[in-house]
Design a protein around this motif. Structure first.
Motif, PDB file in Angstrom:
ATOM      1  N   ALA A 575      11.493 -17.761   2.290  1.00  0.00           N
ATOM      2  CA  ALA A 575      10.886 -15.763   2.561  1.00  0.00           C
ATOM      3  C   ALA A 575       9.927 -15.205   1.232  1.00  0.00           C
ATOM      4  O   ALA A 575       9.633 -14.232   1.011  1.00  0.00           O
ATOM      5  CB  ALA A 575      11.696 -15.024   2.589  1.00  0.00           C
ATOM      6  N   ALA A 576      10.553 -15.933  -0.146  1.00  0.00           N
ATOM      7  CA  ALA A 576      10.208 -15.826  -2.038  1.00  0.00           C
ATOM      8  C   ALA A 576       8.828 -15.667  -1.640  1.00  0.00           C
ATOM      9  O   ALA A 576       8.371 -14.278  -2.067  1.00  0.00           O
ATOM     10  CB  ALA A 576      10.300 -16.412  -2.413  1.00  0.00           C
ATOM     11  N   PRO A 577       7.934 -16.542  -1.150  1.00  0.00           N
ATOM     12  CA  PRO A 577       6.211 -15.911  -1.375  1.00  0.00           C
ATOM     13  C   PRO A 577       5.547 -15.072  -0.162  1.00  0.00           C
ATOM     14  O   PRO A 577       4.699 -14.153  -1.240  1.00  0.00           O
ATOM     15  CB  PRO A 577       5.987 -17.095  -0.810  1.00  0.00           C
ATOM     16  N   SER A 578       6.389 -14.586   0.562  1.00  0.00           N
ATOM     17  CA  SER A 578       5.698 -13.009   1.199  1.00  0.00           C
ATOM     18  C   SER A 578       6.356 -12.399   0.130  1.00  0.00           C
ATOM     19  O   SER A 578       5.602 -11.272   0.108  1.00  0.00           O
ATOM     20  CB  SER A 578       6.672 -13.139   2.998  1.00  0.00           C
ATOM     21  N   VAL A 579       7.572 -12.235   0.294  1.00  0.00           N
ATOM     22  CA  VAL A 579       8.487 -11.287  -0.747  1.00  0.00           C
ATOM     23  C   VAL A 579       7.620 -10.775  -2.478  1.00  0.00           C
ATOM     24  O   VAL A 579       7.284  -9.407  -2.262  1.00  0.00           O
ATOM     25  CB  VAL A 579       9.425 -11.482  -1.593  1.00  0.00           C
ATOM     26  N   TYR A 580       7.425 -11.926  -3.174  1.00  0.00           N
ATOM     27  CA  TYR A 580       6.228 -11.668  -3.950  1.00  0.00           C
ATOM     28  C   TYR A 580       4.710 -11.046  -4.017  1.00  0.00           C
ATOM     29  O   TYR A 580       4.064 -10.173  -4.313  1.00  0.00           O
ATOM     30  CB  TYR A 580       6.353 -12.860  -4.882  1.00  0.00           C
ATOM     31  N   ALA A 581       4.347 -11.552  -2.813  1.00  0.00           N
ATOM     32  CA  ALA A 581       2.906 -11.328  -2.008  1.00  0.00           C
ATOM     33  C   ALA A 581       3.052  -9.520  -1.885  1.00  0.00           C
ATOM     34  O   ALA A 581       1.866  -8.962  -2.773  1.00  0.00           O
ATOM     35  CB  ALA A 581       2.388 -12.385  -1.430  1.00  0.00           C
ATOM     36  N   LYS A 582       3.987  -9.586  -1.312  1.00  0.00           N
ATOM     37  CA  LYS A 582       4.123  -8.200  -0.949  1.00  0.00           C
ATOM     38  C   LYS A 582       4.290  -7.037  -1.938  1.00  0.00           C
ATOM     39  O   LYS A 582       3.782  -5.795  -2.399  1.00  0.00           O
ATOM     40  CB  LYS A 582       4.722  -8.266   0.321  1.00  0.00           C
ATOM     41  N   LYS A 583       4.573  -7.485  -2.969  1.00  0.00           N
ATOM     42  CA  LYS A 583       5.167  -6.904  -4.379  1.00  0.00           C
ATOM     43  C   LYS A 583       3.936  -6.214  -5.046  1.00  0.00           C
ATOM     44  O   LYS A 583       3.232  -5.203  -5.285  1.00  0.00           O
ATOM     45  CB  LYS A 583       6.105  -7.668  -5.058  1.00  0.00           C
ATOM     46  N   LEU A 584       3.047  -7.413  -4.929  1.00  0.00           N
ATOM     47  CA  LEU A 584       1.671  -7.653  -5.832  1.00  0.00           C
ATOM     48  C   LEU A 584       0.930  -6.305  -4.844  1.00  0.00           C
ATOM     49  O   LEU A 584      -0.253  -6.033  -5.411  1.00  0.00           O
ATOM     50  CB  LEU A 584       1.211  -9.206  -5.856  1.00  0.00           C
ATOM     51  N   ALA A 585       0.603  -6.935  -3.835  1.00  0.00           N
ATOM     52  CA  ALA A 585      -0.012  -5.741  -3.056  1.00  0.00           C
ATOM     53  C   ALA A 585       0.099  -4.334  -2.905  1.00  0.00           C
ATOM     54  O   ALA A 585      -0.805  -3.708  -2.889  1.00  0.00           O
ATOM     55  CB  ALA A 585       0.171  -6.598  -1.440  1.00  0.00           C
ATOM     56  N   GLN A 586       1.050  -4.269  -2.932  1.00  0.00           N
ATOM     57  CA  GLN A 586       1.928  -2.692  -3.151  1.00  0.00           C
ATOM     58  C   GLN A 586       1.419  -2.192  -4.136  1.00  0.00           C
ATOM     59  O   GLN A 586       0.874  -0.825  -4.445  1.00  0.00           O
ATOM     60  CB  GLN A 586       3.421  -2.687  -2.363  1.00  0.00           C
ATOM     61  N   ARG A 587       1.095  -2.883  -5.201  1.00  0.00           N
ATOM     62  CA  ARG A 587       1.065  -2.243  -6.651  1.00  0.00           C
ATOM     63  C   ARG A 587      -0.394  -1.763  -6.892  1.00  0.00           C
ATOM     64  O   ARG A 587      -0.521  -0.893  -7.224  1.00  0.00           O
ATOM     65  CB  ARG A 587       1.001  -3.444  -7.797  1.00  0.00           C
ATOM     66  N   LEU A 588      -0.394  -3.443  -5.973  1.00  0.00           N
ATOM     67  CA  LEU A 588      -2.670  -2.746  -5.968  1.00  0.00           C
ATOM     68  C   LEU A 588      -2.854  -1.596  -5.566  1.00  0.00           C
ATOM     69  O   LEU A 588      -4.216  -0.594  -5.877  1.00  0.00           O
ATOM     70  CB  LEU A 588      -3.287  -4.018  -6.046  1.00  0.00           C
ATOM     71  N   ALA A 589      -2.565  -0.937  -4.602  1.00  0.00           N
ATOM     72  CA  ALA A 589      -1.810  -0.282  -3.264  1.00  0.00           C
ATOM     73  C   ALA A 589      -2.112   1.223  -4.220  1.00  0.00           C
ATOM     74  O   ALA A 589      -3.056   2.323  -4.127  1.00  0.00           O
ATOM     75  CB  ALA A 589      -1.571  -0.017  -1.880  1.00  0.00           C
ATOM     76  N   ARG A 590      -0.574   1.153  -4.552  1.00  0.00           N
ATOM     77  CA  ARG A 590      -0.715   2.415  -6.330  1.00  0.00           C
ATOM     78  C   ARG A 590      -1.562   2.876  -6.799  1.00  0.00           C
ATOM     79  O   ARG A 590      -1.856   3.709  -6.991  1.00  0.00           O
ATOM     80  CB  ARG A 590       0.640   1.655  -5.648  1.00  0.00           C
ATOM     81  N   GLU A 591      -2.102   1.702  -7.132  1.00  0.00           N
ATOM     82  CA  GLU A 591      -2.770   1.534  -8.381  1.00  0.00           C
ATOM     83  C   GLU A 591      -4.076   2.428  -7.734  1.00  0.00           C
ATOM     84  O   GLU A 591      -5.020   2.994  -8.413  1.00  0.00           O
ATOM     85  CB  GLU A 591      -3.259   0.369  -9.325  1.00  0.00           C
ATOM     86  N   THR A 592      -4.635   2.260  -6.876  1.00  0.00           N
ATOM     87  CA  THR A 592      -5.629   2.744  -6.385  1.00  0.00           C
ATOM     88  C   THR A 592      -5.713   2.893  -4.652  1.00  0.00           C
ATOM     89  O   THR A 592      -6.706   1.097  -4.915  1.00  0.00           O
ATOM     90  CB  THR A 592      -7.209   1.734  -6.487  1.00  0.00           C
ATOM     91  N   PRO A 593      -5.206   3.984  -5.056  1.00  0.00           N
ATOM     92  CA  PRO A 593      -5.112   3.947  -2.986  1.00  0.00           C
ATOM     93  C   PRO A 593      -6.463   4.224  -2.251  1.00  0.00           C
ATOM     94  O   PRO A 593      -6.683   4.134  -1.161  1.00  0.00           O
ATOM     95  CB  PRO A 593      -4.366   5.126  -2.806  1.00  0.00           C
ATOM     96  N   ASP A 594      -7.385   4.232  -2.503  1.00  0.00           N
ATOM     97  CA  ASP A 594      -9.002   4.362  -1.998  1.00  0.00           C
ATOM     98  C   ASP A 594      -9.544   3.512  -1.837  1.00  0.00           C
ATOM     99  O   ASP A 594     -10.974   3.505  -1.982  1.00  0.00           O
ATOM    100  CB  ASP A 594      -9.636   6.082  -3.296  1.00  0.00           C
ATOM    101  N   GLN A 595      -9.233   2.216  -3.042  1.00  0.00           N
ATOM    102  CA  GLN A 595      -9.718   0.646  -2.839  1.00  0.00           C
ATOM    103  C   GLN A 595      -9.282  -0.766  -1.851  1.00  0.00           C
ATOM    104  O   GLN A 595      -9.574  -1.354  -1.242  1.00  0.00           O
ATOM    105  CB  GLN A 595     -10.419   0.350  -4.632  1.00  0.00           C
ATOM    106  N   VAL A 596      -8.021  -0.217  -2.189  1.00  0.00           N
ATOM    107  CA  VAL A 596      -6.433  -1.091  -1.923  1.00  0.00           C
ATOM    108  C   VAL A 596      -5.213  -0.586  -0.597  1.00  0.00           C
ATOM    109  O   VAL A 596      -5.620   0.477  -0.780  1.00  0.00           O
ATOM    110  CB  VAL A 596      -6.135  -2.061  -2.830  1.00  0.00           C
ATOM    111  N   THR A 597      -5.425  -1.266   0.166  1.00  0.00           N
ATOM    112  CA  THR A 597      -3.916  -0.891   1.254  1.00  0.00           C
ATOM    113  C   THR A 597      -3.245  -2.573   1.742  1.00  0.00           C
ATOM    114  O   THR A 597      -3.907  -3.510   1.990  1.00  0.00           O
ATOM    115  CB  THR A 597      -4.550  -0.860   2.800  1.00  0.00           C
TER     116      THR A 597
END
Length: 683
Positions: A575-597
């Motif tokens: 389960a660890a890869p999904s947890v790590y990947a989700k964490k990074l995806a959410q980080r980029l979405a927070r930083e640029t919500p108009d560009q990334v979801t």
């Protein structure tokens, strides 16, 4: 310059006969005792008309007078005709030093003639001799032969003495019956055509009459390369070493349904330096302010364009004409065609579904060499509805090879050919990974379906692994997956029209148990209003974060609209890869919500790139590197360099078809070959 031929040039010269034309055979060379075969010639089609007194006029297929330009062909047959008139159909060609017909040399000669024709009309170019190769006789004496069968016209033609075969000779013909008597087939003849450098074959029905001006089913051409006429509509000036010359041509053709002139792409290779200079001079005399097309071409395709009047016709080689975009792909210049008029130039023909095999398949075996002589899938039965091949250690029967699977004409045979040739770099990415197929039995425009379980009729030697469904216990609902670990297995899957191969981010051990994940994947999916260009910008940000975490990301296209990033990892927690990947995806979405979801909901994707982190779930799969995709044309999920990611400004820069990828791998190898060498513990 060329001029229209007129019968007033010689009162006793027979009337011009508009040439009969051959239809494309859609990749299926006709066979049977009713057929004869001639070499397909690579020159200028010409009608040679000879008066009883010997006056000779050469006329192009559209009525242009070639007599002065090829004056050294006049009078060769005067004595042997003994006062008889004659009309011969044939081709004006030039041979190179290797003894092969060379259209480029003929074009070079024509350019020199046009440059100097004002000062020395009709003067022969002794350093580039031409030859007239005759393949039909339409009149002899007062006898009109057009209604006579092909065999009779050929008999009379071959009885004419050829006093100077270096200037005029008869094209050799082979009947199916003559080939069979020597225990040879038309395919053997085609192999000889390839080896001798000819352009292809023309199959002619032996009982057919000569039908002037018609494109007839009685003559079927089987080219080894695809060529098409194009209208020159503009050019880009050269840069760097070719500054001051023509850099590339912008091309058009007429839509046969509407008559509109439409943009079909460009060509920038195949020119000599002298040709670039001549073309630039000639095109500058035809300049116009606006493009001539019915619809404005894409801005990125027409940067620095100089538009010209659409009056010059040329010819290009190409690998593919994409139906959706309407573009020629992988073009190379062959030369101007003074014997064609712009009104004749139509969009390249789409191959018909039943006989969709292309020139690529026609000129080589369906299963082609993969690595060395020991790993060569070779055909043991001739082409037809079925063919038996040796693929590595396996003998397989393949079927329906000429069935079209992509709208642009890419056939099942070509799919098998691609997977056969790409196997050395594809198989390592499939090794030990259960494969999910997406099959397209009726092509990409028909029904498609996922297939996880190995289908009935799979060969007994195919390795499989039986795994429980995600969330289930025991063997209830277990799935038996195929493992594609050798050439034969890959060819078997391709024969099922399994165009897409999807694999998980984990492998199975020899005992059939799942190993922990060994790859981390980020699937970048562009939402409406975005493209792979936007994915590249997101990929650059992910690259920096992953590198800071000690990982070594690699990139590939999805073969569709998006791309994926991979990292080789070690972890004991599925389960660890999904947890790590989700964490990074959410980080980029927070930083640029108009560009990334990081949210899968479609309502959240417009104008954004969706980072699909969920493909790290053990139950999910991702398109395998080098797999085809079931899109409008045979695009491939292709490993790319970070330089290509950084430099991407247009989607077309990262669109690769099967042919592109085969050429690419020949040059750079597998860009993911060292992925496993960068394996690092998941942060």
């Amino acid at each position: 310059m060329a001029r229209r031929a007129s019968d007033s040039d010689g009162a006793d010269v027979p009337a011009w006969v508009k040439p009969m034309l051959a239809k494309p055979d859609s990749g299926r060379l006709r066979e049977g005792p009713e057929w004869a075969y001639e070499y397909k010639l690579d020159g200028y089609r010409a009608c040679m008309r000879i008066a009883p007194a010997g006056t000779t006029i050469l006329t192009s297929r559209n009525g242009i007078d070639f007599t002065a330009e090829f004056a050294d062909l006049a009078g060769v047959l005067t004595d042997v005709l003994e006062g008889r008139a004659a009309v011969l159909d044939g081709e004006v060609v030039v041979y190179n030093e290797a003894g092969q017909i060379d259209f480029g040399a003929l074009q070079e000669r024509r350019g020199r003639y046009q440059t100097h024709s004002t000062g020395r009309p009709g003067r022969p170019f002794e350093d580039v001799p031409v030859r007239f190769l005759a393949f039909d006789l339409l009149q002899l004496g007062t006898e009109q032969l057009q209604r006579e069968p092909y065999d009779e016209r050929r008999r009379l033609l071959t009885q004419l003495p050829m006093p100077d075969p270096f200037r005029i000779s008869v094209v050799r013909a082979f009947t199916f019956t003559e080939l069979a008597a020597d225990r040879r087939t038309p395919q053997h003849l085609l192999e000889h055509v390839v080896a001798s450098g000819h352009e292809g074959l023309v199959a002619k029905h032996r009982t057919s009459a000569y039908d002037p001006g018609r494109r007839s089913d009685a003559w079927l051409k089987h080219p080894l390369t695809q060529t098409t006429e194009v209208i020159i509509c503009g050019y880009r000036p050269g840069q760097g070493r070719i500054a001051g010359r023509m850099g590339g041509l912008l091309l058009g053709a007429h839509d046969p349904d509407t008559g509109d002139l439409v943009y079909i792409g460009d060509v920038g290779t195949g020119f000599t330096e002298a040709e670039r200079t001549r073309l630039r001079t000639r095109l500058d005399e035809l300049t116009r302010q606006k493009h001539p097309f019915a619809v404005t071409p894409p801005r990125e395709d027409t940067a620095r364009a100089h538009w010209v009047k659409p009056v010059l016709v040329g010819e290009v080689e190409f690998r593919q004409f994409t139906r959706g975009a309407g573009r020629l792909r992988h073009t190379a210049w062959r030369g101007l065609r003074a014997d064609r008029q712009p009104v004749e130039v139509l969009l390249p023909q789409q191959r018909e579904p039943r006989d969709g095999a292309s020139a690529r398949t026609a000129s080589r075996p369906i299963a082609t060499p993969v690595t060395d002589a020991e790993e060569r899938p070779t055909a043991t039965v001739g082409l037809g509805s079925k063919i038996t091949v040796q693929a590595g250690q396996r003998q397989l029967t393949l079927s329906n090879l000429d069935k079209t699977l992509y709208p642009d004409g890419f056939t099942k045979g070509e799919v098998i050919n691609y997977y056969s040739r790409i196997a050395p770099v594809l198989l390592p990415h499939l090794a030990g990974r259960p494969v999910t197929f997406i099959r397209f039995p009726d092509g990409v425009t028909g029904e498609q379906f996922f297939e996880k379980n190995v289908p009935q009729g799979a060969p007994a030697w195919l390795p499989t692994v039986r795994l429980a469904r995600s969330g289930s216990r025991g063997t209830n609902g277990a799935i038996t997956y195929a493992l594609l670990e050798e050439l034969g297995a890959l060819v078997w899957a391709a024969n099922l029209a399994a165009l897409e191969l999807h694999v998980p981010q984990w492998t199975v051990a020899g005992d059939g148990l799942r190993r922990p994940p060994d790859r981390l994947v980020f699937d970048l999916d562009p939402g409406p209003g975005t493209s792979i260009v936007h994915c590249c910008r997101v990929a650059e940000r992910l690259h920096d974060i992953l590198s800071d975490d000690g990982l070594a990301p690699s990139a590939k296209t999805s073969g569709s609209k998006g791309m994926q990033l991979y990292c080789a990892i070690t972890t004991d927690d599925p389960a660890a890869p999904s947890v790590y990947a989700k964490k990074l995806a959410q980080r980029l979405a927070r930083e640029t919500p108009d560009q990334v979801t990081a949210v899968m909901a479609k309502a959240q994707r417009t104008g954004r790139v969706f980072i699909d982190w969920s493909q790290n779930n053990p139950a999910k799969t991702t398109i395998a590197p080098y797999s085809l995709r079931g899109r409008d044309h045979p695009t491939v999920s292709t490993p790319i360099t970070w330089d290509e990611v950084h430099g991407c400004r247009r989607s077309a820069q990262l669109e690769f078809t099967a042919d592109d990828v085969l050429d690419r791998v020949d040059k750079v190898g597998d860009l993911l070959a060292e992925l496993d060498d960068t394996r690092t513990a998941l942060p």
